[in-house]
Design a protein around this motif. Structure first.
Motif: not given
Length: 373
Positions: A84, A128, A326-328, A318, A82, A105, A103
């Motif tokens: 951030l 995380l 993508c995670p959030r 987002h 990730y 985040y 990725t």
């Protein structure tokens, strides 16, 4: 071409042909057009002098986005997937993370500064797991300063790399214990047409970013590292050097305009500019914030009166299709900012009459809103 608006939101100005001529003549004389030629090295030296660091702590790149990508590549490690980053930013940072094989985040931002803070990042790290995070990438919104000392302390405490997206922060950024990536795009305070540079905390980081920017070549023709072609050309360096010649005047004009914009906005109820805008910093945008989610209504009102505005960061990264997977975290503040902030016209060609029209139109919108309440 017919202008759609009487007052444009932005009007980039680059050095003219006369200002460029001496540098272009040097390119003709040397026959060196790319691959870190003499003008690139001169630009790096002048930038290093400007920021009070050794040249070997600064490296130019083909864009700020490519600088971010190279910096993220230096942070890659096994198991760390990730980056951030705030969703409240331009698309460049998450796209650079993806180009580096990582990725994004998305995290929310502080309600006052509109920034990712070390405290927010620490909370995410604990949740995380620090081993999953390659780097944290705070952003300077509209060129505002970030807490460089705080982020350096965060990096030392957690061991997590910090890569500062300082694209618009030429005035406020300083050399520090973290990596900062700055833009030289045509819309920025120091325009090279396209380009960027990276302020590094040490020589080793600078050398790795330099190698990664040149196919991974390190004094050989063998690619040693995952890398790209992210070098600035001699032509863009020429524009950057001509812009450096004009920097004091350009900076002075924009800072004066920022102060005038601040005076105008401070007289309006329920509207504000970021703290410190006009003194001691400014970028090349002026983004106001309303105390209610009325930015889109205001944009429509100003458009009817011939005044262009822009939602510089849209509704947050987002909500953009490229980042659907993508995670959030919960992004309530980002959602609120997307509906309550608006970019006003801000460029050196604005006249006092233009400012008067902008202020009058804002005042009319706010008055109509009060009457309707």
């Amino acid at each position: 071409m017919t202008r759609k608006f009487d007052i444009e939101v932005m009007r980039p100005v680059l050095p003219d042909a006369d200002a460029l001529a001496p540098y272009l003549q040097q390119i003709d004389q040397t026959g060196w057009y790319a691959n870190r030629g003499p003008l690139t090295k001169e630009l790096e030296q002048r930038l290093a002098d400007h920021f009070g660091v050794e040249r070997h702590r600064l490296v130019t790149t083909s864009s700020c986005t490519s600088g971010l990508q190279m910096a993220y590549l230096t942070a890659r490690r096994t198991g760390a997937r990730y980056i951030l980053t705030p969703s409240w930013t331009f698309a460049a940072a998450p796209l650079a993370a993806m180009a580096a094989g990582l990725t994004p985040y998305f995290l929310d931002v502080d309600p006052d500064s509109q920034q990712l803070t070390p405290e927010i990042a620490k909370t995410a790290l604990r949740r995380l797991g620090a081993d999953t995070v390659a780097a944290v990438s705070p952003v300077s919104p509209q060129g505002a300063p970030v807490d460089l000392d705080g982020w350096a302390a965060f990096q030392a405490e957690t061991g997590c790399r910090v890569v500062h997206d300082a694209a618009a922060a030429f005035i406020s950024v300083q050399a520090s214990g973290i990596v900062s990536c700055v833009s030289l795009h045509a819309t920025k305070l120091l325009p090279a047409g396209e380009g960027g540079f990276v302020l590094c905390p040490d020589i080793a980081t600078r050398e790795e970013i330099k190698v990664r920017s040149n196919f991974g070549f390190d004094d050989s023709r063998e690619s040693q590292l995952v890398s790209a072609n992210a070098k600035i050309s001699e032509y863009h360096a020429a524009i950057g050097l001509a812009a450096m010649d004009q920097l004091p005047d350009r900076r002075g004009r924009l800072m004066q305009l920022a102060r005038r914009m601040n005076e105008m906005v401070s007289a309006l109820p329920g509207v504000s500019l970021p703290e410190g805008f006009g003194a001691p910093w400014c970028g090349t945008t002026a983004v106001i914030r309303f105390d209610a989610p009325v930015a889109r209504d205001c944009a429509a009102h100003l458009a009817r009166e011939g005044i262009e505005t822009r939602f510089w960061w849209a509704r947050g990264c987002h909500r953009q299709p490229a980042f659907d997977d993508c995670p959030r975290d919960d992004l309530a503040m980002t959602e609120r900012l997307a509906e309550s902030t608006l970019g006003l016209p801000f460029h050196a060609a604005l006249s006092e009459a233009d400012l008067g029209r902008i202020g009058g139109s804002l005042e009319g919108f706010l008055a109509a809103r009060r009457r309707a309440a």
